[in-house]
Design an enzyme around this catalytic site. Sequence first.
Site, PDB file in Angstrom:
ATOM      1  N   GLU A  68       3.364 -29.735  41.255  1.00 27.04           N
ATOM      2  CA  GLU A  68       3.898 -28.395  41.527  1.00 27.04           C
ATOM      3  C   GLU A  68       4.607 -28.370  42.878  1.00 27.04           C
ATOM      4  O   GLU A  68       5.597 -27.666  43.058  1.00 27.04           O
ATOM      5  CB  GLU A  68       2.762 -27.357  41.445  1.00 27.04           C
ATOM      6  CG  GLU A  68       2.384 -27.125  39.986  1.00 27.04           C
ATOM      7  CD  GLU A  68       0.920 -26.819  39.733  1.00 27.04           C
ATOM      8  OE1 GLU A  68       0.201 -26.415  40.662  1.00 27.04           O
ATOM      9  OE2 GLU A  68       0.491 -26.998  38.576  1.00 27.04           O
ATOM     10  N   ASN A 125      -9.155 -27.982  41.313  1.00 30.87           N
ATOM     11  CA  ASN A 125      -8.014 -27.481  42.074  1.00 30.87           C
ATOM     12  C   ASN A 125      -7.771 -26.042  41.629  1.00 30.87           C
ATOM     13  O   ASN A 125      -7.302 -25.807  40.519  1.00 30.87           O
ATOM     14  CB  ASN A 125      -6.792 -28.373  41.784  1.00 30.87           C
ATOM     15  CG  ASN A 125      -5.527 -27.846  42.437  1.00 30.87           C
ATOM     16  OD1 ASN A 125      -5.567 -26.914  43.243  1.00 30.87           O
ATOM     17  ND2 ASN A 125      -4.399 -28.444  42.092  1.00 30.87           N
ATOM     18  N   SER A 173      -5.014 -30.772  31.786  1.00 32.57           N
ATOM     19  CA  SER A 173      -5.786 -30.159  30.689  1.00 32.57           C
ATOM     20  C   SER A 173      -7.129 -30.840  30.435  1.00 32.57           C
ATOM     21  O   SER A 173      -7.534 -31.011  29.283  1.00 32.57           O
ATOM     22  CB  SER A 173      -4.943 -30.104  29.410  1.00 32.57           C
ATOM     23  OG  SER A 173      -3.785 -29.309  29.616  1.00 32.57           O
ATOM     24  N   LYS A 215      -5.652 -24.001  42.758  1.00 30.08           N
ATOM     25  CA  LYS A 215      -4.244 -23.617  42.907  1.00 30.08           C
ATOM     26  C   LYS A 215      -4.141 -22.238  43.595  1.00 30.08           C
ATOM     27  O   LYS A 215      -4.948 -21.950  44.473  1.00 30.08           O
ATOM     28  CB  LYS A 215      -3.533 -23.653  41.547  1.00 30.08           C
ATOM     29  CG  LYS A 215      -3.721 -25.012  40.844  1.00 30.08           C
ATOM     30  CD  LYS A 215      -2.845 -25.218  39.651  1.00 30.08           C
ATOM     31  CE  LYS A 215      -3.124 -26.585  39.040  1.00 30.08           C
ATOM     32  NZ  LYS A 215      -2.244 -26.926  37.948  1.00 30.08           N
ATOM     33  N   HIS A 231       1.197 -33.056  44.793  1.00 29.47           N
ATOM     34  CA  HIS A 231       0.964 -32.457  43.470  1.00 29.47           C
ATOM     35  C   HIS A 231       2.319 -32.183  42.801  1.00 29.47           C
ATOM     36  O   HIS A 231       3.289 -31.830  43.475  1.00 29.47           O
ATOM     37  CB  HIS A 231       0.162 -31.163  43.620  1.00 29.47           C
ATOM     38  CG  HIS A 231      -0.369 -30.666  42.313  1.00 29.47           C
ATOM     39  ND1 HIS A 231       0.423 -29.999  41.404  1.00 29.47           N
ATOM     40  CD2 HIS A 231      -1.589 -30.786  41.737  1.00 29.47           C
ATOM     41  CE1 HIS A 231      -0.310 -29.712  40.327  1.00 29.47           C
ATOM     42  NE2 HIS A 231      -1.533 -30.184  40.510  1.00 29.47           N
ATOM     43  N   GLU A 236      -1.482 -37.443  37.162  1.00 32.76           N
ATOM     44  CA  GLU A 236      -1.375 -36.175  36.443  1.00 32.76           C
ATOM     45  C   GLU A 236      -0.026 -36.118  35.737  1.00 32.76           C
ATOM     46  O   GLU A 236       0.981 -35.736  36.348  1.00 32.76           O
ATOM     47  CB  GLU A 236      -1.479 -34.999  37.425  1.00 32.76           C
ATOM     48  CG  GLU A 236      -2.788 -34.922  38.162  1.00 32.76           C
ATOM     49  CD  GLU A 236      -3.078 -33.498  38.643  1.00 32.76           C
ATOM     50  OE1 GLU A 236      -4.122 -32.973  38.262  1.00 32.76           O
ATOM     51  OE2 GLU A 236      -2.255 -32.919  39.365  1.00 32.76           O
ATOM     52  N   GLY A 287      -1.611 -27.758  32.567  1.00 35.67           N
ATOM     53  CA  GLY A 287      -1.589 -26.341  32.194  1.00 35.67           C
ATOM     54  C   GLY A 287      -1.030 -26.087  30.808  1.00 35.67           C
ATOM     55  O   GLY A 287      -0.749 -24.951  30.438  1.00 35.67           O
TER      56      GLY A 287
END
Length: 251
Positions: free
Chosen positions: A98, A10, A214, A12, A96, A168, A174
């Site tokens: 985010e 991904n 990660s 992003k 996701h 996730e 991240g």
Amino acid sequence: MKRRPLLAGNWKMHTTVAEAHALAVEIGKCSEGLDDRDVILAPPFTSIHEVASVLKDSCVEVVAQNVCWEEQGAFTGEISPLMLKEAGVTSVIIGHSERRQIFSEDHELINKRMLGALKYDLKPIFCIGETLAEREGSKTFTVLEEQLKGGLAGLSLRDMQKTVIAYEPVWAIGTGKTATKEQAQEAHAFIRKLLSEMYEKDIADTIRILYGGSVKPDNVDELMAQSDIDGALVGGAALDAESFCRIINFI
Ligand code: 13P
């Protein structure tokens, strides 16, 4: 039960078209001959066409990071499933963290995207995961159940056959802080058990559940060795050709 591994990058909101081209060329090379696993890349919308054209003769598929449920209309800033299909996209990431956290996407909106994608024959990669506060408050399983039931509402058995789940944990995205293989396996086993209750055992046994958060060259092998981890959804390490090539060539 053995499920075909799926390794996803991904990207992003990263990469210019030129950078995406260069990365796709490298990933195309190191994916040659990988016929026992699936590899997919989710570039930003502006690079989808370029990446799809670089990888047209490879086994790597190009997917999108989001999709609207309508095929056209007054939806400023959204992207239509038909537009994605025209660009060569086969699957789409939905829900996701985010999107949930930064853009306030709730269960209802995510569910609309899921149903919209499936209606136009795009396969959803449906993401779920708890925050650190939720994990520390022993709410992980409750949150995962709410997200699964909310996002998958109204999906048929046939729809589920086309769906991939990505676990996730938000605290591992991240941050360099990976869930331990035991934590990830425990969450994946819980998700699979819940899917067998919500649908049927056959579906739960065949659906692929990816781990994201990660994932790096040095932890991919132990994560992939867990019985309920069927793949990885990789962010940061997918932007580095050498790292992603090592990840897709996990042992
Ligand atoms: P990182 O691999 O950078 O933690 O990102 C994971 C992710 O969000 C993939 O969708």
